[in-house]
Scaffold this motif. Structure first.
Motif, PDB file in Angstrom:
ATOM      1  N   UNK A   1       0.827  -1.205   0.000  1.00 42.26           N
ATOM      2  CA  UNK A   1       0.000   0.000   0.000  1.00 42.26           C
ATOM      3  C   UNK A   1       0.866   1.263   0.000  1.00 42.26           C
ATOM      4  N   UNK A   2       0.377   2.260  -0.700  1.00 39.21           N
ATOM      5  CA  UNK A   2       1.038   3.557  -0.746  1.00 39.21           C
ATOM      6  C   UNK A   2      -0.039   4.634  -0.727  1.00 39.21           C
ATOM      7  N   UNK A   3       0.056   5.521   0.243  1.00 41.07           N
ATOM      8  CA  UNK A   3      -0.933   6.596   0.348  1.00 41.07           C
ATOM      9  C   UNK A   3      -0.507   7.788  -0.506  1.00 41.07           C
ATOM     10  N   UNK A   4      -1.481   8.392  -1.147  1.00 35.00           N
ATOM     11  CA  UNK A   4      -1.242   9.589  -1.951  1.00 35.00           C
ATOM     12  C   UNK A   4      -2.128  10.712  -1.431  1.00 35.00           C
ATOM     13  N   UNK A   5      -1.584  11.913  -1.418  1.00 36.81           N
ATOM     14  CA  UNK A   5      -2.291  13.057  -0.856  1.00 36.81           C
ATOM     15  C   UNK A   5      -2.391  14.171  -1.899  1.00 36.81           C
ATOM     16  N   UNK A   6      -3.193  15.190  -1.613  1.00 39.99           N
ATOM     17  CA  UNK A   6      -3.163  16.362  -2.493  1.00 39.99           C
ATOM     18  C   UNK A   6      -1.744  16.941  -2.568  1.00 39.99           C
ATOM     19  N   UNK A   7      -1.506  17.767  -3.539  1.00 36.94           N
ATOM     20  CA  UNK A   7      -0.185  18.388  -3.705  1.00 36.94           C
ATOM     21  C   UNK A   7       0.196  19.146  -2.431  1.00 36.94           C
ATOM     22  N   UNK A   8       1.438  18.945  -1.970  1.00 37.37           N
ATOM     23  CA  UNK A   8       1.905  19.742  -0.840  1.00 37.37           C
ATOM     24  C   UNK A   8       2.447  21.064  -1.367  1.00 37.37           C
ATOM     25  N   UNK A   9       2.942  21.904  -0.464  1.00 37.21           N
ATOM     26  CA  UNK A   9       3.364  23.237  -0.885  1.00 37.21           C
ATOM     27  C   UNK A   9       4.527  23.183  -1.876  1.00 37.21           C
ATOM     28  N   UNK A  10       5.452  22.246  -1.680  1.00 41.21           N
ATOM     29  CA  UNK A  10       6.582  22.116  -2.601  1.00 41.21           C
ATOM     30  C   UNK A  10       6.089  21.767  -4.003  1.00 41.21           C
TER      31      UNK A  10
ATOM     32  N   UNK B   1       2.519  30.833  -0.277  1.00 39.24           N
ATOM     33  CA  UNK B   1       1.857  29.953   0.685  1.00 39.24           C
ATOM     34  C   UNK B   1       0.391  30.357   0.865  1.00 39.24           C
ATOM     35  N   UNK B   2       0.102  31.650   0.832  1.00 40.03           N
ATOM     36  CA  UNK B   2      -1.296  32.095   0.939  1.00 40.03           C
ATOM     37  C   UNK B   2      -2.090  31.662  -0.292  1.00 40.03           C
ATOM     38  N   UNK B   3      -1.457  31.709  -1.460  1.00 42.91           N
ATOM     39  CA  UNK B   3      -2.123  31.190  -2.655  1.00 42.91           C
ATOM     40  C   UNK B   3      -2.406  29.695  -2.496  1.00 42.91           C
TER      41      UNK B   3
ATOM     42  N   UNK C   1      14.752  25.262   1.098  1.00 42.17           N
ATOM     43  CA  UNK C   1      15.368  24.073   1.697  1.00 42.17           C
ATOM     44  C   UNK C   1      16.758  24.392   2.243  1.00 42.17           C
ATOM     45  N   UNK C   2      17.549  25.117   1.468  1.00 44.19           N
ATOM     46  CA  UNK C   2      18.904  25.456   1.905  1.00 44.19           C
ATOM     47  C   UNK C   2      18.886  26.304   3.168  1.00 44.19           C
ATOM     48  N   UNK C   3      17.967  27.264   3.224  1.00 44.21           N
ATOM     49  CA  UNK C   3      17.870  28.135   4.408  1.00 44.21           C
ATOM     50  C   UNK C   3      17.436  27.332   5.633  1.00 44.21           C
ATOM     51  N   UNK C   4      16.524  26.381   5.446  1.00 44.49           N
ATOM     52  CA  UNK C   4      16.096  25.551   6.574  1.00 44.49           C
ATOM     53  C   UNK C   4      17.255  24.705   7.089  1.00 44.49           C
TER      54      UNK C   4
ATOM     55  N   UNK D   1       5.706  29.423   7.639  1.00 49.83           N
ATOM     56  CA  UNK D   1       4.814  28.316   7.262  1.00 49.83           C
ATOM     57  C   UNK D   1       5.275  27.595   6.011  1.00 49.83           C
ATOM     58  N   UNK D   2       5.896  28.319   5.086  1.00 45.11           N
ATOM     59  CA  UNK D   2       6.312  27.688   3.838  1.00 45.11           C
ATOM     60  C   UNK D   2       7.462  26.693   4.033  1.00 45.11           C
ATOM     61  N   UNK D   3       8.068  26.667   5.230  1.00 48.14           N
ATOM     62  CA  UNK D   3       9.138  25.712   5.507  1.00 48.14           C
ATOM     63  C   UNK D   3       8.625  24.408   6.108  1.00 48.14           C
ATOM     64  N   UNK D   4       7.325  24.287   6.349  1.00 53.05           N
ATOM     65  CA  UNK D   4       6.793  23.098   7.023  1.00 53.05           C
ATOM     66  C   UNK D   4       7.141  21.822   6.267  1.00 53.05           C
ATOM     67  N   UNK D   5       7.162  21.877   4.944  1.00 51.39           N
ATOM     68  CA  UNK D   5       7.453  20.667   4.165  1.00 51.39           C
ATOM     69  C   UNK D   5       8.882  20.186   4.398  1.00 51.39           C
ATOM     70  N   UNK D   6       9.739  21.031   4.982  1.00 54.00           N
ATOM     71  CA  UNK D   6      11.125  20.637   5.248  1.00 54.00           C
ATOM     72  C   UNK D   6      11.260  19.800   6.506  1.00 54.00           C
ATOM     73  N   UNK D   7      10.248  19.747   7.353  1.00 55.13           N
ATOM     74  CA  UNK D   7      10.360  19.037   8.637  1.00 55.13           C
ATOM     75  C   UNK D   7      10.517  17.536   8.396  1.00 55.13           C
TER      76      UNK D   7
END
Length: 452
Positions: A144-153, A190-192, A169-172, A446-452
């Protein structure tokens, strides 16, 4: 439009390492792009591919599953002829699309994988719901592999902002803030993303119509109608409860604590009465459940308290259209308010939902934490999300507070980190400002959340 998706690399990994041993089952909510990405994968990575959409498969195809699974030569001849597609040993991908519509095909995977001639990918919406699998044997030859809506990246890739994503990514990684103009650009993106969301057709309509929010909103409302139709097909025992929770998700999230209060739905109601309801919403992936963790440790699920639950929408763009009327959308004032930071309460709801969506896309189950102070007769610690590194050698947890406003305190997070200091890897605040440090707390935009 065909968008670059992260799941493509996981499909390649499966093909290179496991395709001869296992079929791949991709689960996800409706309209997140499962069929599109799998078909694109078939075109690019195989000599031929064959896609069977069980929403409209012919009686000839269904009878082949019923009558010829013990004669696979004839079975494959029928499929190849019906879809006018040549099948090549070890070089053809067969796709079972919307397989929940025809469970017998899913059960056949065991025999087909053992045969070894072709590779198989299944896609499905609501595939884990009990009524879709109760009459079949689930094949063990299935990964099984879960797929989600597009993330911010992925959203940024769609908008051609690959270089900015790499810079983020580099700044994070270096724990340094973005150059201020680029920070403002990233926050605007990110607001868009909050307003449009990550449903590929919504993003496509936005781009095809010169970044028109109303065009994207019309597509999202069509998707919400599909979800409502799916809910109407749920088991009659809990159908009305599912519909009630779904309708009230914006109301729950607009409250300060964002927790589902069942007593507001039905007097004297309790979680066991709604257990199937949340099971349905969670497994359909329409919603992301977030459970209270009473004793946060690396094994967060061990101490989850399912009587305290938050229910986020699986896609924040859909939450926008689910919350606001079509007139509020088309008049454009809503977008102006959010883009210019003038919608405090509702922006906070959307902001937190977007962070939940990003964490889930990164593979984190959602947990929150509250501590009730008997002397003060109120909660004195509230942590929005807790994630874990999952390590058995150096286990650590990472508390996250989400702050949509420009002014906020860090007291609750500091109290939590003091209480569980031996377990903490890093405390995070996710806010609208640039990256900075406040003591031992790392504050990230908030736009760095995908880096966690």
């Amino acid at each position: 439009m065909i968008f670059k998706r992260k799941i493509y690399d996981k499909l390649l990994e499966w093909k290179n390492c496991f395709s001869g041993e296992k079929a791949l089952l991709i689960e996800g909510a409706r309209r997140i792009g499962k069929s599109t990405i799998v078909e694109e994968f078939g075109k690019n990575e195989y000599k031929s591919y064959l896609l069977i959409d069980f929403n409209d498969a012919s009686s000839v195809v269904k009878k082949a599953f019923e009558n010829y699974l013990n004669d696979l030569d004839t079975f494959f001849m029928i499929l190849g002829t019906e879809y006018n597609t040549p099948l090549y040993d070890n070089e053809t991908l067969i796709i079972f699309d919307e397989i929940q519509q025809y469970p017998k095909a899913r059960q056949s995977i065991k025999k087909l994988v053992k045969d070894g001639r072709f590779d198989y990918i299944e896609t499905g919406s609501l595939i884990s719901i009990k009524e879709n699998v109760k009459d079949i044997t689930i094949p063990s030859e299935e990964r099984k592999l879960k797929m989600y809506p597009m993330d911010f990246e992925e959203f940024c890739w769609a908008l051609g902002e690959d270089a900015l994503v790499q810079y983020i990514k580099n700044c994070f990684e270096k724990r340094v803030p973005l150059e201020e103009n680029l920070h403002h650009k990233a926050m605007l993106l990110f607001k868009q993303y909050m307003l449009i969301g990550g449903m590929p057709m919504s993003v496509s309509k936005y781009l095809e119509n010169n970044r028109n929010f109303a065009a994207a909103d019309a597509e999202k409302r069509d998707i919400l109608t599909l979800y409502e139709n799916d809910i109407n097909k749920a088991d009659a025992k809990y159908r009305s409860k599912v519909a009630s929770i779904f309708v009230q998700i914006p109301a729950f999230l607009s409250k300060h604590e964002k927790r589902v209060r069942l007593s507001n739905i039905e007097e004297k109601s309790s979680f066991p009465m709604y257990q199937d309801t949340f099971f349905w919403l969670g497994n359909s992936m329409i919603a992301n459940e977030c459970f209270n963790c009473s004793d946060p440790n690396v094994g967060l699920s061990i101490n989850e308290d399912r009587t305290y639950i938050k229910c986020y929408m699986g896609d924040t763009g859909l939450l926008v259209s689910h919350t606001f009327t079509e007139n509020e959308i088309t008049e454009g004032e809503l977008y102006k308010q959010i883009l210019h930071d003038n919608l405090s309460v509702n922006e906070g709801m959307l902001f937190e939902n977007a962070i939940a969506q990003e964490l889930v896309a990164n593979g984190y189950p959602l947990f929150f934490y509250t501590h009730y102070n008997d002397e003060k007769h109120r909660n004195d610690i509230e942590i929005d999300f807790i994630i874990s590194n999952g390590s058995k050698i150096k286990p650590k947890i990472f508390p996250i507070e989400v702050k949509s406003g420009k002014k906020y305190t860090t007291k609750s997070l500091e109290n939590f980190m003091n209480k569980y200091q031996s377990r903490i890897g890093q405390g995070y605040i996710i806010h609208t400002k640039n990256l900075c440090k406040k003591g031992n707390i790392l504050c990230i935009p908030s736009y760095m959340t995908f880096c966690l």
